[in-house]
Write a protein that holds these residues in place. Structure first.
Motif, PDB file in Angstrom:
ATOM      1  N   SER A 160      -3.834   1.182  -8.334  1.00 29.84           N
ATOM      2  CA  SER A 160      -2.932   1.046  -7.006  1.00 29.84           C
ATOM      3  C   SER A 160      -2.724  -0.106  -6.737  1.00 29.84           C
ATOM      4  N   PRO A 161      -1.535  -0.555  -6.646  1.00 29.22           N
ATOM      5  CA  PRO A 161      -1.377  -1.970  -5.706  1.00 29.22           C
ATOM      6  C   PRO A 161      -1.624  -1.847  -4.444  1.00 29.22           C
ATOM      7  N   PHE A 162      -1.806  -0.723  -3.792  1.00 29.33           N
ATOM      8  CA  PHE A 162      -2.138  -0.786  -2.344  1.00 29.33           C
ATOM      9  C   PHE A 162      -3.678  -0.768  -1.855  1.00 29.33           C
ATOM     10  N   ILE A 164      -5.693   3.021   4.193  1.00 24.61           N
ATOM     11  CA  ILE A 164      -5.901   3.179   5.725  1.00 24.61           C
ATOM     12  C   ILE A 164      -7.568   2.931   5.454  1.00 24.61           C
ATOM     13  N   SER A 165      -8.233   3.518   4.773  1.00 21.63           N
ATOM     14  CA  SER A 165      -9.861   3.650   4.587  1.00 21.63           C
ATOM     15  C   SER A 165     -10.294   2.229   4.403  1.00 21.63           C
ATOM     16  N   GLN A 166      -9.760   1.628   3.226  1.00 29.85           N
ATOM     17  CA  GLN A 166      -9.992   0.174   2.867  1.00 29.85           C
ATOM     18  C   GLN A 166      -9.524  -0.837   3.890  1.00 29.85           C
ATOM     19  N   ARG A 167      -8.032  -0.866   4.012  1.00 35.43           N
ATOM     20  CA  ARG A 167      -7.501  -1.995   4.598  1.00 35.43           C
ATOM     21  C   ARG A 167      -7.774  -1.849   6.174  1.00 35.43           C
ATOM     22  N   CYS A 171     -19.541   7.919   5.859  1.00 37.56           N
ATOM     23  CA  CYS A 171     -18.253   7.920   4.861  1.00 37.56           C
ATOM     24  C   CYS A 171     -17.050   8.303   5.371  1.00 37.56           C
ATOM     25  N   HIS A 172     -16.030   8.278   4.713  1.00 38.33           N
ATOM     26  CA  HIS A 172     -14.738   8.932   4.760  1.00 38.33           C
ATOM     27  C   HIS A 172     -14.679   9.922   3.664  1.00 38.33           C
ATOM     28  N   THR A 173     -14.196  11.238   4.215  1.00 36.86           N
ATOM     29  CA  THR A 173     -14.138  12.251   3.149  1.00 36.86           C
ATOM     30  C   THR A 173     -12.572  12.635   3.200  1.00 36.86           C
ATOM     31  N   ILE A 174     -12.063  12.628   2.018  1.00 36.24           N
ATOM     32  CA  ILE A 174     -10.724  12.882   1.832  1.00 36.24           C
ATOM     33  C   ILE A 174     -10.714  14.127   0.808  1.00 36.24           C
ATOM     34  N   THR A 222      -3.573  11.030  -1.194  1.00 35.44           N
ATOM     35  CA  THR A 222      -4.843  10.356  -1.287  1.00 35.44           C
ATOM     36  C   THR A 222      -4.818   8.957  -1.204  1.00 35.44           C
ATOM     37  N   ILE A 223      -3.909   8.482  -2.185  1.00 36.02           N
ATOM     38  CA  ILE A 223      -3.657   6.805  -2.105  1.00 36.02           C
ATOM     39  C   ILE A 223      -3.431   6.284  -0.523  1.00 36.02           C
ATOM     40  N   ARG A 224      -2.654   6.884   0.029  1.00 35.25           N
ATOM     41  CA  ARG A 224      -2.409   6.533   1.568  1.00 35.25           C
ATOM     42  C   ARG A 224      -3.538   6.713   2.531  1.00 35.25           C
ATOM     43  N   SER A 225      -4.505   7.860   2.206  1.00 28.85           N
ATOM     44  CA  SER A 225      -5.717   7.689   3.066  1.00 28.85           C
ATOM     45  C   SER A 225      -6.703   6.586   2.634  1.00 28.85           C
ATOM     46  N   LEU A 226      -6.742   6.338   1.380  1.00 34.30           N
ATOM     47  CA  LEU A 226      -7.696   5.273   0.831  1.00 34.30           C
ATOM     48  C   LEU A 226      -7.039   4.070   1.201  1.00 34.30           C
TER      49      LEU A 226
END
Length: 191
Positions: free
Chosen positions: A164-166, A101-104, A81-84, A95-99
């Motif tokens: 979040s739209p991202f 990147i994690s998803q996209r 996993c990724h852990t934030i 957190t949204i920034r990290s997510l």
């Protein structure tokens, strides 16, 4: 062990010739201990040959509290996993920034949010920012994100991820409260 010459440099003898520097043993810092532990770890390390994308395609967002051993508590292994982590485990812009990147960029599809009982963020207030401003002369640009109702804050964090739209993958977002006394997770559902 460090050797230092003391605050004034080498000591002077009565004859005017310098004597050997005084030797002062300094206590190893926590960072020194960590670096030593890393050297022992690296001595037996072998590259697992895995990429940065989590095998289980999940990102876990949790509080930075030292009592939470997330991998052990969730049965996760290296690469799963990724852990934030942040204070409170709240979903912030970072957190949204990290997510995102994690998803996209790295293929995660699921998000697990974990707050915990007896969280320090329940004892701090937004006044913390004003205290910092008085102390250092500059107001922080970030919100403290303190909370009193832990269940509601988990719901708010779930809503921030889901709206979040991202983030393209928001259908598998679940939130939990980890009990620091029992080690059990309690799932938080939407009202």
């Amino acid at each position: 062990m460090s050797i230092s010459a003391g605050p004034a440099g080498p000591a002077e003898s009565t004859a005017g010739a310098p004597t050997a520097p005084s030797v002062t043993a300094t206590t190893a810092s926590v960072t020194d201990d960590l670096v030593e532990s890393n050297a022992r770890y690296a001595a037996d390390f072998s590259d697992p040959g895995m990429g940065a994308a989590p095998v289980r395609q999940v990102a876990v967002v949790a509080c930075m509290d030292a009592r939470l051993d997330l991998h052990k508590a969730l049965g996760l292994r290296l690469g799963d996993c990724h852990t934030i982590r942040n204070a409170g485990g709240v979903v912030t812009d970072d957190t949204i920034r990290s997510l995102a990147i994690s998803q996209r960029a790295l293929g995660t599809r699921s998000v697990v949010l974990i707050h915990h009982t007896n969280c320090g963020m329940q004892t701090i207030t937004e006044e913390f920012r004003s205290e910092l401003e008085r102390e250092v002369g500059q107001r922080p640009t970030w919100a403290v994100e303190s909370f009193t109702d832990i269940d509601q804050d988990v719901r708010q964090s779930m809503a921030r991820v889901r709206t979040s739209p991202f983030l393209p993958h928001t259908d598998d977002v679940r939130g939990f409260v980890f009990d620091v006394h029992t080690g059990l997770l309690r799932e938080i559902t939407d009202k």
